[in-house]
Design an enzyme around this catalytic site. Structure first.
Site, PDB file in Angstrom:
ATOM      1  N   ASN A   1      -8.793   3.557  -6.345  1.00  0.00           N
ATOM      2  CA  ASN A   1      -7.975   4.240  -5.334  1.00  0.00           C
ATOM      3  C   ASN A   1      -7.776   3.406  -4.065  1.00  0.00           C
ATOM      4  O   ASN A   1      -6.715   3.486  -3.445  1.00  0.00           O
ATOM      5  CB  ASN A   1      -8.643   5.581  -4.981  1.00  0.00           C
ATOM      6  CG  ASN A   1      -8.079   6.186  -3.718  1.00  0.00           C
ATOM      7  OD1 ASN A   1      -6.984   6.733  -3.717  1.00  0.00           O
ATOM      8  ND2 ASN A   1      -8.815   6.049  -2.608  1.00  0.00           N
TER       9      ASN A   1
ATOM     10  N   TYR B   1       3.365  -4.773  -0.243  1.00  0.00           N
ATOM     11  CA  TYR B   1       2.800  -3.609  -0.943  1.00  0.00           C
ATOM     12  C   TYR B   1       3.467  -3.433  -2.302  1.00  0.00           C
ATOM     13  O   TYR B   1       2.809  -3.243  -3.315  1.00  0.00           O
ATOM     14  CB  TYR B   1       3.011  -2.379  -0.069  1.00  0.00           C
ATOM     15  CG  TYR B   1       2.453  -1.080  -0.630  1.00  0.00           C
ATOM     16  CD1 TYR B   1       1.083  -0.816  -0.579  1.00  0.00           C
ATOM     17  CD2 TYR B   1       3.288  -0.108  -1.169  1.00  0.00           C
ATOM     18  CE1 TYR B   1       0.564   0.383  -1.079  1.00  0.00           C
ATOM     19  CE2 TYR B   1       2.792   1.083  -1.657  1.00  0.00           C
ATOM     20  CZ  TYR B   1       1.425   1.327  -1.610  1.00  0.00           C
ATOM     21  OH  TYR B   1       0.926   2.516  -2.095  1.00  0.00           O
TER      22      TYR B   1
ATOM     23  N   LYS C   1       1.677  -3.584  -5.996  1.00  0.00           N
ATOM     24  CA  LYS C   1       1.602  -2.439  -6.918  1.00  0.00           C
ATOM     25  C   LYS C   1       2.314  -2.770  -8.237  1.00  0.00           C
ATOM     26  O   LYS C   1       1.877  -2.306  -9.301  1.00  0.00           O
ATOM     27  CB  LYS C   1       2.172  -1.178  -6.269  1.00  0.00           C
ATOM     28  CG  LYS C   1       1.323  -0.645  -5.106  1.00  0.00           C
ATOM     29  CD  LYS C   1      -0.043  -0.139  -5.547  1.00  0.00           C
ATOM     30  CE  LYS C   1      -0.770   0.589  -4.418  1.00  0.00           C
ATOM     31  NZ  LYS C   1      -2.105   1.096  -4.796  1.00  0.00           N
TER      32      LYS C   1
HETATM   33  N1  LIG Z   1      -0.308   8.327   0.673  1.00  0.00           N
HETATM   34  C1  LIG Z   1       0.735   8.058  -0.098  1.00  0.00           C
HETATM   35  O1  LIG Z   1       1.852   8.591   0.102  1.00  0.00           O
HETATM   36  C2  LIG Z   1       0.595   7.110  -1.252  1.00  0.00           C
HETATM   37  C3  LIG Z   1       1.712   6.914  -2.079  1.00  0.00           C
HETATM   38  C4  LIG Z   1       1.597   6.066  -3.170  1.00  0.00           C
HETATM   39  C5  LIG Z   1       0.397   5.439  -3.429  1.00  0.00           C
HETATM   40  N2  LIG Z   1      -0.663   5.622  -2.614  1.00  0.00           N
HETATM   41  C6  LIG Z   1      -1.923   4.932  -2.959  1.00  0.00           C
HETATM   42  O2  LIG Z   1      -3.007   5.836  -2.944  1.00  0.00           O
HETATM   43  C7  LIG Z   1      -4.234   5.147  -2.648  1.00  0.00           C
HETATM   44  C8  LIG Z   1      -4.942   5.866  -1.502  1.00  0.00           C
HETATM   45  O3  LIG Z   1      -4.075   5.841  -0.371  1.00  0.00           O
HETATM   46  P1  LIG Z   1      -4.205   6.840   0.864  1.00  0.00           P
HETATM   47  O4  LIG Z   1      -2.877   7.401   1.081  1.00  0.00           O
HETATM   48  O5  LIG Z   1      -5.397   7.710   0.710  1.00  0.00           O
HETATM   49  O6  LIG Z   1      -4.453   5.729   2.010  1.00  0.00           O
HETATM   50  P2  LIG Z   1      -5.391   5.681   3.276  1.00  0.00           P
HETATM   51  O7  LIG Z   1      -5.565   7.037   3.849  1.00  0.00           O
HETATM   52  O8  LIG Z   1      -4.838   4.580   4.107  1.00  0.00           O
HETATM   53  O9  LIG Z   1      -6.818   5.221   2.659  1.00  0.00           O
HETATM   54  C9  LIG Z   1      -6.955   3.955   2.099  1.00  0.00           C
HETATM   55  C10 LIG Z   1      -8.381   3.813   1.602  1.00  0.00           C
HETATM   56  O10 LIG Z   1      -8.527   2.524   0.998  1.00  0.00           O
HETATM   57  C11 LIG Z   1      -9.665   1.876   1.597  1.00  0.00           C
HETATM   58  N3  LIG Z   1      -9.548   0.425   1.602  1.00  0.00           N
HETATM   59  C12 LIG Z   1      -8.514  -0.347   1.999  1.00  0.00           C
HETATM   60  N4  LIG Z   1      -8.826  -1.653   1.888  1.00  0.00           N
HETATM   61  C13 LIG Z   1     -10.097  -1.697   1.387  1.00  0.00           C
HETATM   62  C14 LIG Z   1     -10.999  -2.740   1.046  1.00  0.00           C
HETATM   63  N5  LIG Z   1     -10.668  -4.051   1.186  1.00  0.00           N
HETATM   64  N6  LIG Z   1     -12.221  -2.421   0.567  1.00  0.00           N
HETATM   65  C15 LIG Z   1     -12.572  -1.141   0.417  1.00  0.00           C
HETATM   66  N7  LIG Z   1     -11.778  -0.099   0.735  1.00  0.00           N
HETATM   67  C16 LIG Z   1     -10.561  -0.388   1.210  1.00  0.00           C
HETATM   68  C17 LIG Z   1      -9.670   2.427   3.020  1.00  0.00           C
HETATM   69  O11 LIG Z   1     -10.926   2.166   3.616  1.00  0.00           O
HETATM   70  P3  LIG Z   1     -11.071   2.005   5.240  1.00  0.00           P
HETATM   71  O12 LIG Z   1     -11.135   3.416   5.784  1.00  0.00           O
HETATM   72  O13 LIG Z   1     -12.339   1.243   5.391  1.00  0.00           O
HETATM   73  O14 LIG Z   1      -9.859   1.263   5.712  1.00  0.00           O
HETATM   74  C18 LIG Z   1      -9.413   3.889   2.726  1.00  0.00           C
HETATM   75  O15 LIG Z   1     -10.580   4.523   2.254  1.00  0.00           O
HETATM   76  C19 LIG Z   1      -3.803   3.712  -2.305  1.00  0.00           C
HETATM   77  O16 LIG Z   1      -4.007   2.886  -3.431  1.00  0.00           O
HETATM   78  C20 LIG Z   1      -2.331   3.844  -1.989  1.00  0.00           C
HETATM   79  O17 LIG Z   1      -1.613   2.641  -2.208  1.00  0.00           O
HETATM   80  C21 LIG Z   1      -0.597   6.440  -1.532  1.00  0.00           C
END
Ligand SMILES: NC(=O)c1ccc[n+]([C@@H]2O[C@H](COP(=O)([O-])OP(=O)(O)OC[C@H]3O[C@@H](n4cnc5c(N)ncnc54)[C@H](OP(=O)(O)O)[C@@H]3O)[C@@H](O)[C@H]2O)c1
Length: 237
Positions: free
Chosen positions: A90, A159, A163
């Site tokens: 994730n 990004y 992906k």
């Molecule tokens: N939200 C959306 O609309 C959306 C849409 C499509 C896909 N996604 C995907 O869903 C997943 C979760 O996204 P989210 O929306 O929950 O994003 P988010 O709120 O920005 O959370 C991202 C998470 O990834 C962790 N992370 C980033 N870089 C890291 C690293 N080098 N090592 C360990 N942890 C790391 C962050 O940790 P820190 O707190 O330490 O930074 C945080 O826990 C991602 O893969 C994202 O691409 C999200």
């Protein structure tokens, strides 16, 4: 998905956003969860979930883009669990505000290391544990922005590249571990209200995660890394 108290799952990036909600819903189903984050001591919401579920949520440190961190982490997980039933890749990053003419190679490299390379390396490191799991599955959280077929603007290029690479990494994972009985699912969560998705997103983390876990439950056989939306509809590569 096996909903028994013995179900074992692992979620990366578990301290906020979709990762935190994945941990919440997996705990609510019963079973044990490893929630990884970069700085466990600062992961207040995750630690309070751990306190509310004694012995069922293990908060471990993992910097997904670091070889040393992944190796130490895989050893710690193996000390906790005999086998692993679900790995959710994730953790992810999106560098905002990129413009052509001002792209930074270091940002592209960091994004690839986090979003593309780390999930593949984690599957490699954890494959022996997954092989000992019950109906073992890997869920790669991708994005519709990784669809090459739908790329129609110069928006978030690093990004999108990462992906699209993750989607191929998912197919390669499947080629490697399907013969061991390990299924690979690569899915878009939709546009979700998190720090990354922002407040205008139509979906709550609760809705998105519920549908993603349903997908993991319902896909038959040993999934081979198909690129799907959260309802299970195929997305164009
Ligand atoms: N939200 C959306 O609309 C959306 C849409 C499509 C896909 N996604 C995907 O869903 C997943 C979760 O996204 P989210 O929306 O929950 O994003 P988010 O709120 O920005 O959370 C991202 C998470 O990834 C962790 N992370 C980033 N870089 C890291 C690293 N080098 N090592 C360990 N942890 C790391 C962050 O940790 P820190 O707190 O330490 O930074 C945080 O826990 C991602 O893969 C994202 O691409 C999200």
């Amino acid at each position: 998905m096996d909903k028994s108290p013995s179900h074992r799952s692992l979620v990366t990036g578990a301290n906020r956003g979709l990762g935190l909600e994945l941990v919440r819903q997996l705990l609510a189903r019963g079973g044990r969860v490893v929630g990884s984050c970069r700085r466990p001591a600062e992961a207040v919401a995750l630690q309070s979930l751990a306190a509310a579920h004694p012995g069922r949520l293990h908060v471990l440190a993992l910097e997904v883009d670091s070889d040393a961190s992944r190796m130490a982490f895989a050893r710690e997980v193996a000390d906790l669990f005999e086998g692993l039933d679900l790995l959710v890749n994730n953790a992810g990053m999106l560098a905002p505000g990129e413009r052509f003419g001002d792209l930074d190679a270091a940002v592209l490299q960091r994004t690839l290391a986090t979003n593309t390379v780390a999930p593949l390396m984690l599957v490699q490191a954890l494959a022996p544990l997954l092989q000992r799991g019950a109906r073992p599955r890997v869920l790669n959280i991708s994005s519709a922005l990784g669809s090459i077929g739908r790329a129609d603007s110069f928006h978030s290029p690093t990004y999108r590249i990462s992906k699209a690479g993750l989607n191929m990494a998912g197919v390669m994972m499947a080629q490697a571990v399907n013969p061991l009985g390990i299924g690979i699912i690569t899915a878009s969560p939709g546009w979700v209200q998190t720090d990354m998705g922002g407040g205008s997103a139509p979906l709550t983390p609760e809705e998105s995660v519920a549908s993603l876990l349903r997908l993991v439950d319902d896909l038959p056989g040993v999934p081979a890394g198909e690129f799907l939306d959260r309802t299970g509809e195929p997305l164009p590569w």
